[in-house]
Design a protein around this motif. Sequence first.
Motif: not given
Length: 197
Positions: A155-180
């Motif tokens: 987000m603030n600093r674009h570090e190497q592999y940052g976008k890939g990590a963000s995309n991975y988390t999006k595919t796993k969590l975004e819009g889904k019901k989870i348990w915390l």
Amino acid sequence: MIIISLIIAIVSWLFSNIVGVLGIGVAIWGGYLWKKNKTNNVKSKIPVSMLVLGILIACGWFLFGSSDVKTEKTSENVSSEKINTTKETDVQNPNGNQAAKKQAEKVEDANKEQEAATSMGLVAATVSRVVDGDTFQLSDGSKVRLVGVNTPESMNRHEQYGKGASNYTKTKLEGKKIWLQKDVSETDRYGRLLRIV
């Protein structure tokens, strides 16, 4: 013919009581070694230990283990009776209340899931958006920082592999019901909830 039936009965009994039979075998072998050592004036605690262990295994199996087999057979009979009763009911009322049964099963499953979650200290939530690889926002607006996960910034600093990590988390969590599950600390220094997903 009778001999074959007798052999089959003995073999099936041996297989159904194999632990007990092995215990008897260990006891016999321990007794044999104990007697052999005694005649040769050899002192060893191993044969006596084998004898005692074999007797304990055999007695334990025949006293407690074989009752489990009977209980399993009884529960199988009860289960088959329930299935037969259900089939008879369905035959009597072919239109049945299949939808009502399915709904009741769903409610029961949801109740079991909620009980299990409560016992482990879990809270249900829905992820509205992923901020980056280790941070996301819930539908109630609160931000959550994943415990034990540290990904490069995207987000603030674009570090190497940052976008890939963000995309991975999006595919796993975004819009889904989870348990915390709450961690030791409630929040981090930025006010994000510290949770295990």
